[in-house]
Motif scaffolding. Structure first.
Motif, PDB file in Angstrom:
ATOM      1  N   HIS A 190       7.612 -13.086  -7.804  1.00 16.97           N
ATOM      2  CA  HIS A 190       8.582 -12.361  -8.720  1.00 16.97           C
ATOM      3  C   HIS A 190       8.103 -11.230  -9.562  1.00 16.97           C
ATOM      4  O   HIS A 190       6.535 -11.407  -9.769  1.00 16.97           O
ATOM      5  N   ASP A 216       5.659 -20.554 -12.441  1.00 16.69           N
ATOM      6  CA  ASP A 216       6.903 -20.896 -13.063  1.00 16.69           C
ATOM      7  C   ASP A 216       7.167 -22.206 -12.029  1.00 16.69           C
ATOM      8  O   ASP A 216       7.008 -21.912 -10.838  1.00 16.69           O
ATOM      9  N   HIS A 261       3.538 -16.550  -7.293  1.00 13.51           N
ATOM     10  CA  HIS A 261       4.858 -16.141  -6.401  1.00 13.51           C
ATOM     11  C   HIS A 261       5.176 -14.806  -6.492  1.00 13.51           C
ATOM     12  O   HIS A 261       4.648 -14.046  -7.467  1.00 13.51           O
ATOM     13  N   HIS A 263       5.403 -11.299 -12.300  1.00 15.29           N
ATOM     14  CA  HIS A 263       4.231 -11.781 -12.059  1.00 15.29           C
ATOM     15  C   HIS A 263       3.124 -10.767 -11.156  1.00 15.29           C
ATOM     16  O   HIS A 263       1.935 -11.192 -11.028  1.00 15.29           O
ATOM     17  N   HIS A 294       9.928 -23.783  -7.392  1.00 16.34           N
ATOM     18  CA  HIS A 294      10.620 -22.583  -8.265  1.00 16.34           C
ATOM     19  C   HIS A 294      11.469 -21.561  -7.471  1.00 16.34           C
ATOM     20  O   HIS A 294      12.432 -21.692  -7.459  1.00 16.34           O
TER      21      HIS A 294
HETATM   22 ZN   LIG Z   1       9.440 -16.469 -11.258  1.00 22.79          ZN
END
Ligand SMILES: [Zn+2]
Length: 270
Positions: free
Chosen positions: A41, A177, A39, A44, A121
């Motif tokens: 974020h 996550d 994802h 990451h 998430h």
């Molecule tokens: Zn995250």
């Protein structure tokens, strides 16, 4: 909590690309063939530019192709894709950026496939987990315990498919996550890496991360061989969190191996 990534060495597979990734990999930056982003974020993603640059400008296999899979429409990944293009506009990078959705399948060698599944998430963008399945064959139940010579005769007369069933074995799965995933996605997986941000559910404000207990229940229900807990919140002092995690593991009905991945260390929880 600041940088998340995992390198599955036997599969040459990177899940996520948190900051500092290339510093930890060192000369091994050329090993991964696929980077699968869960994802958008930043914790990451921020290792991606450095990782790509290390592969292109370091002394090594500079032309080895790299495939970056990411959830379609992820703003953060698309910003980094554009950034790398602008930073090194005259360079050619052997990088394929592939936006994907749930259900995407990416072959790894002849018998293995990386499959993306939806996880819960990020509420504003697509979030994916990944599993690697291997195509395997096993004796049909009606032939179990029959003498080998009988089975060989059957194969000769009717062909291999008459006595063997094909099935998919999950070698590895990573939730990214996520809230607890559906155990059916990871039935009998050799290794499951599951979000375990919280020790108890009452510390969770939003339904975007799992507790260690929920991860253990997924592993029990799926019958996985080894559970690797990751993403433990920095709110917990490690000297206190480890005994608490060990108590949770001991009290759970999950009987496989269980480890904590934290700050580049693996710690057994049994
Ligand atoms: Zn995250």
């Amino acid at each position: 909590m600041f940088s998340n990534w995992l390198w599955h060495r036997p599969l040459d597979l990177l899940i996520d690309a948190g900051e500092g990734l290339q510093l930890m990999l060192g000369q091994k930056v050329w090993a991964p063939e696929i980077v699968a982003i869960t994802h958008g974020h930043a914790d990451h993603l921020l290792g991606l530019p450095g990782f790509i640059a290390s592969r292109r400008f370091g002394k090594g296999a500079q032309d080895k192709p790299l495939t970056i899979l990411y959830p379609e429409g992820t703003t953060g990944v698309e910003a980094i894709r554009e950034l790398t293009g602008r930073l090194w506009s005259r360079e050619t990078f052997p990088v394929t950026w592939t936006p994907i959705t749930e259900g995407h399948e990416q072959p790894i060698g002849r018998t293995r496939t990386l499959q993306a599944f939806a996880s819960r998430h990020n509420t504003s963008e697509l979030t994916l987990g990944y599993r690697v399945v291997e195509a395997r064959k096993r004796l049909k139940p009606e032939y179990a315990g029959r003498p080998e010579a009988d089975i060989r005769d059957r194969v000769r007369a009717l062909g291999r498919d008459a006595v063997m069933d094909s099935y998919q074995h999950v070698l590895f799965a990573h939730t990214g996550d996520s809230m607890p995933i559906d155990p059916d996605l990871v039935t009998k997986a050799d290794l499951l890496v599951h979000d375990a941000t919280f020790l108890t559910a009452d510390e969770r404000k939003w339904d975007i991360h799992a507790t260690a207990g929920e991860a253990l229940e997924v592993a029990r229900a799926a019958g996985v061989g080894c559970l690797l807990l990751h993403h433990l919140s920095i709110r917990y002092e490690r000297g206190e969190a480890l005994p608490a995690l060990r108590a949770l593991v001991a009290a759970s009905e999950f009987s496989g191996a269980c480890w904590l991945l934290d700050d580049n260390w693996l710690t057994s929880l049994r």
